[in-house]
Design a protein around this motif. Structure first.
Motif, PDB file in Angstrom:
ATOM      1  N   GLU A  48      27.383 -34.103   0.622  1.00  0.00           N
ATOM      2  CA  GLU A  48      28.722 -34.691   0.607  1.00  0.00           C
ATOM      3  C   GLU A  48      28.805 -35.927   1.495  1.00  0.00           C
ATOM      4  O   GLU A  48      29.480 -36.888   1.187  1.00  0.00           O
TER       5      GLU A  48
ATOM      6  N   GLN B 134      30.901 -36.696 -10.942  1.00  0.00           N
ATOM      7  CA  GLN B 134      31.974 -35.710 -10.972  1.00  0.00           C
ATOM      8  C   GLN B 134      32.920 -36.017  -9.830  1.00  0.00           C
ATOM      9  O   GLN B 134      32.516 -36.029  -8.660  1.00  0.00           O
ATOM     10  N   LYS B 135      34.164 -36.252 -10.174  1.00  0.00           N
ATOM     11  CA  LYS B 135      35.153 -36.577  -9.155  1.00  0.00           C
ATOM     12  C   LYS B 135      35.621 -35.306  -8.478  1.00  0.00           C
ATOM     13  O   LYS B 135      35.808 -34.270  -9.116  1.00  0.00           O
ATOM     14  N   ALA B 136      35.800 -35.360  -7.164  1.00  0.00           N
ATOM     15  CA  ALA B 136      36.246 -34.194  -6.403  1.00  0.00           C
ATOM     16  C   ALA B 136      37.564 -33.677  -6.961  1.00  0.00           C
ATOM     17  O   ALA B 136      38.493 -34.443  -7.222  1.00  0.00           O
ATOM     18  N   GLY B 137      37.623 -32.378  -7.167  1.00  0.00           N
ATOM     19  CA  GLY B 137      38.828 -31.762  -7.706  1.00  0.00           C
ATOM     20  C   GLY B 137      38.881 -31.723  -9.207  1.00  0.00           C
ATOM     21  O   GLY B 137      39.800 -31.139  -9.781  1.00  0.00           O
TER      22      GLY B 137
ATOM     23  N   VAL C   8      31.395 -36.031  -6.131  1.00  0.00           N
ATOM     24  CA  VAL C   8      30.696 -34.816  -5.712  1.00  0.00           C
ATOM     25  C   VAL C   8      29.193 -35.031  -5.834  1.00  0.00           C
ATOM     26  O   VAL C   8      28.690 -35.515  -6.853  1.00  0.00           O
TER      27      VAL C   8
ATOM     28  N   TYR D 296      36.391 -38.617  -3.693  1.00  0.00           N
ATOM     29  CA  TYR D 296      34.976 -38.939  -3.567  1.00  0.00           C
ATOM     30  C   TYR D 296      34.186 -38.361  -4.739  1.00  0.00           C
ATOM     31  O   TYR D 296      34.663 -37.492  -5.477  1.00  0.00           O
TER      32      TYR D 296
ATOM     33  N   HIS E 195      38.595 -38.869   1.091  1.00  0.00           N
ATOM     34  CA  HIS E 195      38.262 -37.450   1.218  1.00  0.00           C
ATOM     35  C   HIS E 195      38.806 -36.620   0.056  1.00  0.00           C
ATOM     36  O   HIS E 195      38.533 -35.408   0.003  1.00  0.00           O
ATOM     37  N   SER E 196      39.541 -37.256  -0.843  1.00  0.00           N
ATOM     38  CA  SER E 196      40.045 -36.536  -2.021  1.00  0.00           C
ATOM     39  C   SER E 196      39.433 -37.047  -3.322  1.00  0.00           C
ATOM     40  O   SER E 196      39.247 -36.279  -4.262  1.00  0.00           O
TER      41      SER E 196
ATOM     42  N   LYS F 176      32.155 -32.792 -15.392  1.00  0.00           N
ATOM     43  CA  LYS F 176      31.022 -33.552 -14.886  1.00  0.00           C
ATOM     44  C   LYS F 176      30.471 -34.414 -16.005  1.00  0.00           C
ATOM     45  O   LYS F 176      30.131 -33.917 -17.079  1.00  0.00           O
TER      46      LYS F 176
ATOM     47  N   HIS G  32      31.791 -39.271   2.485  1.00  0.00           N
ATOM     48  CA  HIS G  32      32.772 -39.539   1.427  1.00  0.00           C
ATOM     49  C   HIS G  32      33.028 -41.029   1.218  1.00  0.00           C
ATOM     50  O   HIS G  32      34.141 -41.447   0.904  1.00  0.00           O
TER      51      HIS G  32
END
Length: 434
Positions: free
Chosen positions: A152, A258-261, A148, A146, A143-144, A265, A155
């Motif tokens: 969504e 694109q990685k979450a956080g 983008v 995942y 959930h951190s 991109k 995840h």
């Protein structure tokens, strides 16, 4: 000899030269076993990349009754790719034992699993030191970390950039974008020192069924989850095990990521670069060493003697080369050592190098006679191991080869002569003086 026989013999000369020439680690036949021939087109970028590097791919369905790894005791292929995660039983004469024997014979293997991996694929992975999650419906969830996307989802589409820090395994060029992964996680058998994580999950990841609520703590969590692992067997056979078949697909190769956080991109995922470099290592296009011209001789001489005498001064040398994918290049390192060994090492020397593949050193034969060995046992992360040994007897001095006067015995010589001188003086005094 007739003209026809002469022509036939001359025609066979190039073939004989090829048969007895030193093998190169690439340009080999690869058997690819598929669940469905649709995988051949959906994963064509990966396959075409292998073909462009000189590999001859033979595609077959995993349940084809005609497939075989060997004929008349000779293996037909040099490597095997299993893109059939759901297969319950292979066709022909192939089974889990045959595949493990294939690896034990020094051949390479790539295994791609998925969330519906069969017991057969799990058994092969377990024998290689990798244990997939026991839950057949489990997938890696993060959930951190995942990826983008427009939807969504749950995840399970992960963007991972936790790579092994090894230039020989993943190449010197840094992988710029995260790798997309969607599949099942696995753990490494702690008793197997030959298996390595190449791509790890993030600390926030866990393995569970994404379609159901957690009722108990997941068995695999955090960085203990390996997404992609490699094994280099003691016979230098190499194995790649991935928990995702999708990561080899054209869709994942060409997808943006694109990685979450992360604000960055990337127009293209790192899957193609990651798997291309990793496959080069698996198929021995990188990190493959060979040793030639192992020599030893007395200093000042050229010929290799039949034996040495204790306290002789000798020189040992060897040439080491690494396969670059096209030709052999000098291997340069500062940690190659040679042992002069009998039951235990009597001499241990680090070899000097001229940075052109030539390694050498010199030392004095120990004052112990017996049958010794020159031993080079070289093991370095990502490289094929080298095990070189040459046996040589060492004899003591003959009776006429010892020094006339031994320096260590000078005190005893002095005591003997002083005793004789004292006796002479005592006799003279006693006879001629009252």
């Amino acid at each position: 000899m007739s003209k026809k026989l002469i022509v036939l013999f001359l025609g066979l000369i190039p073939l004989l030269c090829t048969c007895f020439s030193p093998d190169t680690p690439s340009d080999r036949r690869v058997l690819v076993l598929l669940d469905d021939f649709a995988i051949k087109s959906s994963h064509s970028i990966f396959f075409n990349n292998l073909k462009s590097r000189g590999f001859d791919l033979d595609f077959k369905l995993a349940h084809d009754p005609t497939i075989s790894l060997q004929r008349y005791g000779q293996y037909l292929y040099d490597a095997l790719i299993l893109f059939s995660p759901s297969i319950e039983r292979f066709g022909g004469s192939i089974d889990a034992a045959a595949i493990l024997d294939f690896v034990d014979s020094g051949h390479d293997l790539i295994v791609a699993a998925s969330s519906n991996a069969s017991d057969l694929i799990r058994e092969i992975a377990t024998e290689c030191g990798v244990d997939f999650d026991e839950d057949s419906s489990a997938m890696v969830i993060d959930h951190s970390g995942y990826a983008v996307s427009a939807t969504e989802g749950d995840h399970t589409l992960i963007a991972s950039d936790d790579f092994i820090k090894s230039d020989v395994i993943l190449g010197k060029e840094k992988i710029k974008a995260p790798v997309l992964f969607q599949g099942i996680g696995h753990s490494l058998n702690p008793s197997n020192s030959l298996v390595l994580k190449v791509l790890s999950a993030s600390p926030s990841a866990y393995s569970a069924n994404p379609s159901s609520k957690l009722t108990s703590p997941p068995s695999l969590t955090g960085t203990s989850i390996s997404l992609v692992s490699v094994v280099q067997a003691r016979n230098n056979a190499r194995i790649l095990i991935s928990g995702s078949l999708s990561m080899f697909s054209n869709r994942f190769f060409q997808s943006d990521v694109q990685k979450a956080g992360s604000p960055t991109k990337h127009d293209k995922s790192g899957n193609e670069q990651f798997l291309t470099e990793l496959s080069k290592w698996v198929f021995h296009e990188r990190g493959h060493l060979k040793a030639v011209n192992v020599k030893h001789h007395k200093i000042g001489e050229v010929e290799e003697p039949a034996l040495y005498r204790i306290n002789d001064d000798l020189e040992y040398s060897v040439e080491l080369y690494e396969w670059s994918g096209k030709d052999w290049e000098p291997y340069v390192a500062n940690d190659v050592q040679v042992q002069f060994y009998m039951m235990s090492p009597y001499v241990l020397k680090t070899l000097s190098t001229d940075s052109k593949g030539y390694y050498f050193t010199s030392f004095k034969v120990p004052d112990v006679y017996g049958v010794f060995q020159f031993k080079v046992e070289y093991e370095r992360l990502g490289y094929t191991s080298l095990s070189l040994s040459k046996q040589i007897p060492v004899r003591p001095f003959r009776h006429n080869e010892y020094e006339r006067f031994i320096p260590a015995a000078y005190p005893y010589y002095g005591a003997a002569f002083s005793m004789m001188a004292g006796f002479f003086i005592f006799t003279a005094v006693h006879l001629y003086h009252k």
